[in-house]
Design an enzyme around this catalytic site. Structure first.
Site, short mmCIF file in Angstrom:
data_model
loop_
_atom_site.label_atom_id
_atom_site.label_comp_id
_atom_site.label_asym_id
_atom_site.label_seq_id
_atom_site.Cartn_x
_atom_site.Cartn_y
_atom_site.Cartn_z
N CYS A 1 0.83 -1.22 0.00
CA CYS A 1 0.00 0.00 0.00
C CYS A 1 0.86 1.27 0.00
O CYS A 1 0.35 2.37 0.02
CB CYS A 1 -0.96 0.01 1.18
N TYR B 1 -0.68 4.66 7.38
CA TYR B 1 0.13 3.43 7.42
C TYR B 1 1.18 3.48 6.32
O TYR B 1 2.37 3.20 6.56
CB TYR B 1 -0.79 2.22 7.23
N LYS C 1 5.31 3.53 6.61
CA LYS C 1 6.14 2.49 5.97
C LYS C 1 7.15 3.12 5.01
O LYS C 1 8.29 2.66 4.90
CB LYS C 1 5.25 1.48 5.24
O1 GFB Z 1 -7.54 -6.43 3.04
P1 GFB Z 1 -8.38 -5.23 2.88
O2 GFB Z 1 -9.29 -4.85 4.00
O3 GFB Z 1 -7.52 -3.91 2.65
O4 GFB Z 1 -9.19 -5.44 1.50
P2 GFB Z 1 -6.80 -3.34 1.36
C1 GFB Z 1 -10.21 -4.59 1.26
C2 GFB Z 1 -10.92 -4.97 -0.04
O5 GFB Z 1 -11.77 -6.09 0.22
C3 GFB Z 1 -11.79 -3.78 -0.39
C4 GFB Z 1 -13.14 -5.68 0.15
O6 GFB Z 1 -11.97 -3.74 -1.78
C5 GFB Z 1 -13.08 -4.15 0.34
O7 GFB Z 1 -14.23 -3.52 -0.27
N1 GFB Z 1 -13.92 -6.36 1.19
C6 GFB Z 1 -15.09 -7.02 0.96
C7 GFB Z 1 -13.63 -6.43 2.50
N2 GFB Z 1 -15.57 -7.52 2.11
C8 GFB Z 1 -14.69 -7.16 3.09
C9 GFB Z 1 -14.64 -7.40 4.48
O8 GFB Z 1 -15.53 -8.03 5.07
N3 GFB Z 1 -13.55 -6.91 5.16
C10 GFB Z 1 -12.56 -6.22 4.53
N4 GFB Z 1 -11.51 -5.78 5.28
N5 GFB Z 1 -12.57 -5.95 3.20
C11 GFB Z 1 -4.88 -3.00 3.06
C12 GFB Z 1 -4.40 -1.84 3.90
O9 GFB Z 1 -5.67 -2.45 2.04
O10 GFB Z 1 -3.80 -3.69 2.43
C13 GFB Z 1 -3.44 -2.34 4.93
O11 GFB Z 1 -5.53 -1.21 4.51
C14 GFB Z 1 -2.36 -3.17 4.29
O12 GFB Z 1 -2.86 -1.23 5.59
C15 GFB Z 1 -2.94 -4.26 3.40
O13 GFB Z 1 -1.53 -2.36 3.51
C16 GFB Z 1 -1.85 -5.03 2.69
O14 GFB Z 1 -6.18 -4.40 0.54
O15 GFB Z 1 -7.77 -2.40 0.67
#
Ligand code: GFB
Length: 311
Positions: free
Chosen positions: A111, A138, A142
């Site tokens: 990210c 974040y 980093k």
């Molecule tokens: O892993 P995540 O939460 O973060 O993924 P990022 C988010 C994606 O999954 C978005 C979808 O497109 C959300 O709309 N999504 C669908 C969901 N359902 C859910 C759910 O129930 N929970 C979550 N969490 N997402 C992260 C950064 O970004 O990437 C961190 O916030 C870190 O800091 C990580 O860098 C590697 O992938 O968007």
């Protein structure tokens, strides 16, 4: 190569990546692995970190301790994300320099790259455009860590390498449905729905965002490979080389968990960055590539979750 008897400190050993690193080091026969829980050592406390390095004198450090979380927890707690991550990095990196650590591996994240970087994202894209708003604190922390490593290598001759993994998942993750990243949050949701015979599961966003995923034990292999073979200050990406839409991911997790009800999309939930697939040619050219397919990794992670969910 890390000498068999060397003292190796794994910061963040109870987290997703840290626990995978410890598992791998133990399997490889390393016996001098030093770890501390948050209760034993708060890495935000500079004096405590200095006393720890003075006492344990690690030769190698995997800096996998960080405040992490899914898209929603990043949005809710920006101050904690920037403070905790900067404090942890400042203290551990400076103490590693002061105590002549032989080599330190600093764990970043995909990210850090600009929201609209050309896909797949090359390491050179760093700082060439605005960041994704949902995880900017974040990402800035980093990026500061990367610059810290490069500055110390230049001025003090330290050997701090900075590695940027894609989205990781696997055993030992945070399966909290609100705080967790997408894969553990969805596994918890679908397993809960099957267990309690719920007819519908609410998932976030539109499902159109793409994400790349790497199984955490593969990531640990890459980290040990880089600790043994990579000594450059430039960052290096770690990924599987393929990405899928969140919709496809949801369908796979529903199938693996046996959920046959209705999937409801909460479009108020943020999609985050539309895509962040990493260019992994630099790592592949060194001779490493991921072994575990997404289906295989999801099957292993669901099995692990079911075995540990009520622990
Ligand atoms: O892993 P995540 O939460 O973060 O993924 P990022 C988010 C994606 O999954 C978005 C979808 O497109 C959300 O709309 N999504 C669908 C969901 N359902 C859910 C759910 O129930 N929970 C979550 N969490 N997402 C992260 C950064 O970004 O990437 C961190 O916030 C870190 O800091 C990580 O860098 C590697 O992938 O968007």
């Amino acid at each position: 190569m890390i000498e068999q008897g060397a003292v190796i400190y794994v910061a963040g050993h109870q987290g997703l990546v840290g626990s995978a690193i410890v598992r791998l080091l133990q399997n490889q026969g390393y016996r001098n692995i030093v770890t501390r829980t948050l209760q034993e050592l708060d890495l935000r406390d500079q004096q405590a970190v200095r006393l720890f390095f003075n006492a344990e004198k690690p030769a190698y450090v995997f800096l996998a301790a960080a405040r992490v979380g899914g898209i929603q927890t990043n949005a809710l707690r920006p101050a904690e994300f920037i403070y905790d991550n900067l404090a942890i990095q400042l203290n551990v990196l400076h103490a590693a320099y002061e105590h002549q650590v032989k080599k330190l591996l600093f764990l970043g994240s995909s990210c850090i790259y600009p929201r609209d970087a050309e896909q797949p994202i090359k390491e050179e894209s760093l700082l060439t455009g605005p960041l994704e708003k949902t995880n900017e604190p974040y990402a800035v922390a980093k990026i500061a860590g990367i610059t810290f490593c490069q500055s110390y290598n230049k001025q003090y001759g330290t050997n701090f390498i900075s590695v940027m993994p894609t989205n990781l998942y696997g055993p030992g993750d945070n399966f909290d449905q609100k705080q967790g990243h997408v894969i553990p949050a969805l596994i918890a949701k679908f397993c809960d729905a099957v267990k309690h015979k719920k007819s519908a599961v609410v998932v976030g966003g539109s499902g159109t965002a793409y994400r790349e995923f790497l199984y955490v034990d593969d990531c640990a292999q890459a980290l040990l490979f880089l600790m043994n073979h990579y000594n450059d200050s430039a960052t290096i990406n770690i990924g599987s080389g393929t990405d899928i839409t969140i919709k496809e991911l949801v369908d796979r997790i529903a199938r693996i968990t046996g959920f046959e009800g209705t999937i409801v999309w909460d479009t108020k939930f943020p999609d985050g960055t539309p895509r962040k697939q990493l260019d992994v040619r630099k790592l592949r050219a060194l001779g490493w590539h991921a072994q575990t397919s997404l289906n295989e990794g999801l099957l292993k992670t669901v099995a692990w979750y079911k075995k540990h969910e009520n622990k």
